[in-house]
Scaffold this motif. Structure first.
Motif, PDB file in Angstrom:
ATOM      1  N   TYR A 232      56.065  17.478  36.403  1.00 39.42           N
ATOM      2  CA  TYR A 232      54.639  17.713  36.650  1.00 39.42           C
ATOM      3  C   TYR A 232      53.747  17.068  35.583  1.00 39.42           C
ATOM      4  N   GLY A 233      54.338  16.250  34.734  1.00 35.21           N
ATOM      5  CA  GLY A 233      53.552  15.644  33.660  1.00 35.21           C
ATOM      6  C   GLY A 233      53.315  16.602  32.511  1.00 35.21           C
ATOM      7  N   ILE A 234      54.212  17.566  32.335  1.00 35.69           N
ATOM      8  CA  ILE A 234      54.110  18.546  31.254  1.00 35.69           C
ATOM      9  C   ILE A 234      55.244  18.307  30.269  1.00 35.69           C
ATOM     10  N   CYS A 235      54.883  17.972  29.043  1.00 33.57           N
ATOM     11  CA  CYS A 235      55.864  17.746  27.976  1.00 33.57           C
ATOM     12  C   CYS A 235      56.006  19.052  27.198  1.00 33.57           C
ATOM     13  N   SER A 236      57.196  19.612  27.171  1.00 30.75           N
ATOM     14  CA  SER A 236      57.393  20.888  26.483  1.00 30.75           C
ATOM     15  C   SER A 236      58.323  20.727  25.287  1.00 30.75           C
ATOM     16  N   PHE A 237      58.096  21.555  24.285  1.00 29.53           N
ATOM     17  CA  PHE A 237      58.860  21.511  23.034  1.00 29.53           C
ATOM     18  C   PHE A 237      59.898  22.615  23.012  1.00 29.53           C
ATOM     19  N   VAL A 238      61.155  22.218  22.847  1.00 29.33           N
ATOM     20  CA  VAL A 238      62.265  23.153  22.700  1.00 29.33           C
ATOM     21  C   VAL A 238      62.858  22.908  21.324  1.00 29.33           C
ATOM     22  N   ALA A 239      62.631  23.828  20.404  1.00 28.85           N
ATOM     23  CA  ALA A 239      62.958  23.598  18.997  1.00 28.85           C
ATOM     24  C   ALA A 239      64.392  23.130  18.776  1.00 28.85           C
ATOM     25  N   HIS A 240      65.321  23.729  19.488  1.00 28.66           N
ATOM     26  CA  HIS A 240      66.741  23.439  19.228  1.00 28.66           C
ATOM     27  C   HIS A 240      67.199  22.139  19.886  1.00 28.66           C
ATOM     28  N   GLU A 241      66.294  21.475  20.602  1.00 29.28           N
ATOM     29  CA  GLU A 241      66.636  20.216  21.241  1.00 29.28           C
ATOM     30  C   GLU A 241      65.807  19.054  20.689  1.00 29.28           C
ATOM     31  N   ASP A 242      64.562  19.328  20.285  1.00 28.12           N
ATOM     32  CA  ASP A 242      63.616  18.264  19.981  1.00 28.12           C
ATOM     33  C   ASP A 242      63.480  17.915  18.502  1.00 28.12           C
ATOM     34  N   ILE A 243      64.004  18.725  17.601  1.00 31.28           N
ATOM     35  CA  ILE A 243      63.870  18.449  16.179  1.00 31.28           C
ATOM     36  C   ILE A 243      65.034  17.587  15.709  1.00 31.28           C
ATOM     37  N   GLU A 244      64.695  16.511  15.017  1.00 30.54           N
ATOM     38  CA  GLU A 244      65.729  15.621  14.478  1.00 30.54           C
ATOM     39  C   GLU A 244      66.583  16.376  13.459  1.00 30.54           C
ATOM     40  N   PRO A 245      67.889  16.065  13.389  1.00 33.81           N
ATOM     41  CA  PRO A 245      68.783  16.791  12.473  1.00 33.81           C
ATOM     42  C   PRO A 245      68.334  16.768  11.024  1.00 33.81           C
ATOM     43  N   ASP A 246      67.686  15.669  10.593  1.00 36.37           N
ATOM     44  CA  ASP A 246      67.296  15.566   9.195  1.00 36.37           C
ATOM     45  C   ASP A 246      65.846  15.985   8.959  1.00 36.37           C
ATOM     46  N   ALA A 247      65.173  16.445   9.997  1.00 35.46           N
ATOM     47  CA  ALA A 247      63.769  16.838   9.858  1.00 35.46           C
ATOM     48  C   ALA A 247      63.683  18.241   9.269  1.00 35.46           C
ATOM     49  N   GLU A 248      62.555  18.513   8.612  1.00 41.00           N
ATOM     50  CA  GLU A 248      62.307  19.864   8.116  1.00 41.00           C
ATOM     51  C   GLU A 248      62.023  20.763   9.317  1.00 41.00           C
ATOM     52  N   TRP A 249      62.922  21.675   9.586  1.00 44.58           N
ATOM     53  CA  TRP A 249      62.862  22.490  10.798  1.00 44.58           C
ATOM     54  C   TRP A 249      61.548  23.262  10.909  1.00 44.58           C
ATOM     55  N   GLN A 250      61.181  23.996   9.871  1.00 39.76           N
ATOM     56  CA  GLN A 250      59.973  24.808   9.918  1.00 39.76           C
ATOM     57  C   GLN A 250      58.728  23.941  10.038  1.00 39.76           C
ATOM     58  N   GLU A 251      58.699  22.822   9.341  1.00 39.27           N
ATOM     59  CA  GLU A 251      57.535  21.938   9.374  1.00 39.27           C
ATOM     60  C   GLU A 251      57.308  21.384  10.776  1.00 39.27           C
ATOM     61  N   GLU A 252      58.387  21.013  11.473  1.00 43.93           N
ATOM     62  CA  GLU A 252      58.249  20.471  12.818  1.00 43.93           C
ATOM     63  C   GLU A 252      57.765  21.539  13.801  1.00 43.93           C
ATOM     64  N   ILE A 253      58.245  22.752  13.628  1.00 48.01           N
ATOM     65  CA  ILE A 253      57.789  23.840  14.479  1.00 48.01           C
ATOM     66  C   ILE A 253      56.298  24.085  14.263  1.00 48.01           C
ATOM     67  N   GLU A 254      55.858  24.045  13.004  1.00 46.00           N
ATOM     68  CA  GLU A 254      54.449  24.243  12.708  1.00 46.00           C
ATOM     69  C   GLU A 254      53.594  23.139  13.332  1.00 46.00           C
ATOM     70  N   LYS A 255      54.074  21.913  13.279  1.00 48.54           N
ATOM     71  CA  LYS A 255      53.349  20.800  13.892  1.00 48.54           C
ATOM     72  C   LYS A 255      53.200  21.024  15.399  1.00 48.54           C
ATOM     73  N   ALA A 256      54.296  21.459  16.013  1.00 46.20           N
ATOM     74  CA  ALA A 256      54.259  21.685  17.462  1.00 46.20           C
ATOM     75  C   ALA A 256      53.289  22.803  17.812  1.00 46.20           C
ATOM     76  N   LEU A 257      53.298  23.880  17.020  1.00 41.61           N
ATOM     77  CA  LEU A 257      52.399  25.000  17.277  1.00 41.61           C
ATOM     78  C   LEU A 257      50.946  24.610  17.042  1.00 41.61           C
ATOM     79  N   ARG A 258      50.708  23.766  16.065  1.00 44.78           N
ATOM     80  CA  ARG A 258      49.335  23.381  15.728  1.00 44.78           C
ATOM     81  C   ARG A 258      48.734  22.439  16.762  1.00 44.78           C
ATOM     82  N   THR A 259      49.555  21.716  17.491  1.00 45.14           N
ATOM     83  CA  THR A 259      49.042  20.690  18.394  1.00 45.14           C
ATOM     84  C   THR A 259      49.286  20.982  19.872  1.00 45.14           C
ATOM     85  N   CYS A 260      50.028  22.032  20.202  1.00 43.68           N
ATOM     86  CA  CYS A 260      50.329  22.306  21.612  1.00 43.68           C
ATOM     87  C   CYS A 260      49.074  22.728  22.367  1.00 43.68           C
ATOM     88  N   ASP A 261      49.072  22.456  23.667  1.00 49.71           N
ATOM     89  CA  ASP A 261      47.971  22.870  24.542  1.00 49.71           C
ATOM     90  C   ASP A 261      48.167  24.291  25.062  1.00 49.71           C
TER      91      ASP A 261
END
Length: 300
Positions: free
Chosen positions: A114-143
């Motif tokens: 439907y043209g909806i991009c959704s964030f699934v933390a355990h699938e979308d975060i790169e292994p070497d990325a800061e886990w909490q930081e990426e979640i915060e980014k997603a929460l700050r920018t989600c619609d």
């Protein structure tokens, strides 16, 4: 103290993102209170509107508006969109327990149709990325945020914080009842019964809610029109035309864009009955529109 150019840029960008999920009337009330310009007519989206309206705002009211929206400057406050968001789609955060990540991923795939991009933390975060930081980014920018209410959801500190963050931003928070009912501050928010339903059915219900919700319908209407204009097959054109027929929002530029797709996108032009459907949609929203003739309607 005067703001630096970097601080002004940060404030303006963050303010526009924080106000984007709000309704037009809510945005105008806030801008007016802090001395920013407002307009009765605007053909673009809320983000571009806010950026334009606060362009000439002085340092003091800019600081005050940023404080009202709980925006801070500095390295951690600069908007840095996560790489997993897809431009031109609605951004939805799926709050879920890690043990139910398979269903969350299935819902993610279903929403994508439907043209909806959704964030699934355990699938979308790169292994070497800061886990909490990426979640915060997603929460700050989600619609919007969707809470998948499996047993134990209300006992997880992480999921509670995710929901609370989204509620604080004022973005739509929907819940899907799987094992437990909505509770606490989001207990009164819109909920969907997911018991016994597959991901495709839930995705369809969520899409229908987003196309009607005052904080997501504008962006989703743009997405629907974009997807129709870029249809890559007869089947896509037919499916996308149905969503165009269901538009809850109509913008003046849609008429020329839809007609351009009918005239210049062969998958649209030669999809049986689609040009007529689109012309009917245009006529519905713009009764004074002059009907255009379409040649070569027979698909081959």
């Amino acid at each position: 103290m005067l703001l630096t150019p970097s601080e002004r840029a940060t404030y303006k960008t963050e303010i526009a993102h924080r106000l984007s999920p709000l309704s037009w009337s809510e945005v105008d009330v806030i801008l007016d209170e802090f001395g920013a310009n407002t307009q009765d007519m605007w053909s673009g989206d809320v983000f571009s509107y806010v950026v334009t309206m606060i362009k000439g705002l002085g340092d003091l009211p800019l600081r005050q508006l940023a404080a009202h929206l709980n925006i801070e400057t500095g390295e951690n406050s600069v908007l840095d969109p996560p790489v997993f968001w897809i431009e031109g789609q609605l951004w939805v955060f799926l709050s879920h327990l890690s043990k139910h990540k398979i269903f969350a991923s299935e819902l993610q795939a279903a929403l994508a149709t439907y043209g909806i991009c959704s964030f699934v933390a355990h699938e979308d975060i790169e292994p070497d990325a800061e886990w909490q930081e990426e979640i915060e980014k997603a929460l700050r920018t989600c619609d919007a945020l969707v809470a998948l209410l499996n047993e134990g959801f209300n006992q997880s500190t992480w999921t509670d914080q995710e929901v609370g963050y989204a509620l604080g931003r004022g973005v739509p928070v929907f819940s899907v009842r799987l094992d437990i009912a909505p509770y606490g501050l989001f207990g009164k928010k819109q909920a969907f019964n997911g018991k016994g339903k597959d991901a495709a059915s839930i995705a369809n219900e969520l899409y229908d809610a987003y196309r009607k919700h005052p904080k997501t319908r504008d962006k989703l209407a743009d997405i629907v029109v974009d997807r129709f204009c870029n249809s890559g097959s007869f089947a896509e054109a037919k499916a996308n035309s149905k969503q165009v027929e269901e538009l809850e929002v109509w913008k003046s530029e849609y008429k020329s864009r839809l007609r351009d797709a009918v005239n210049n996108n062969g998958q649209v032009k030669h999809s049986w009955g689609v040009p007529e459907k689109i012309e009917a949609v245009i006529k519905k929203h713009d009764p004074d529109a002059v009907k255009e003739d379409f040649d070569d309607k027979i698909p081959f």
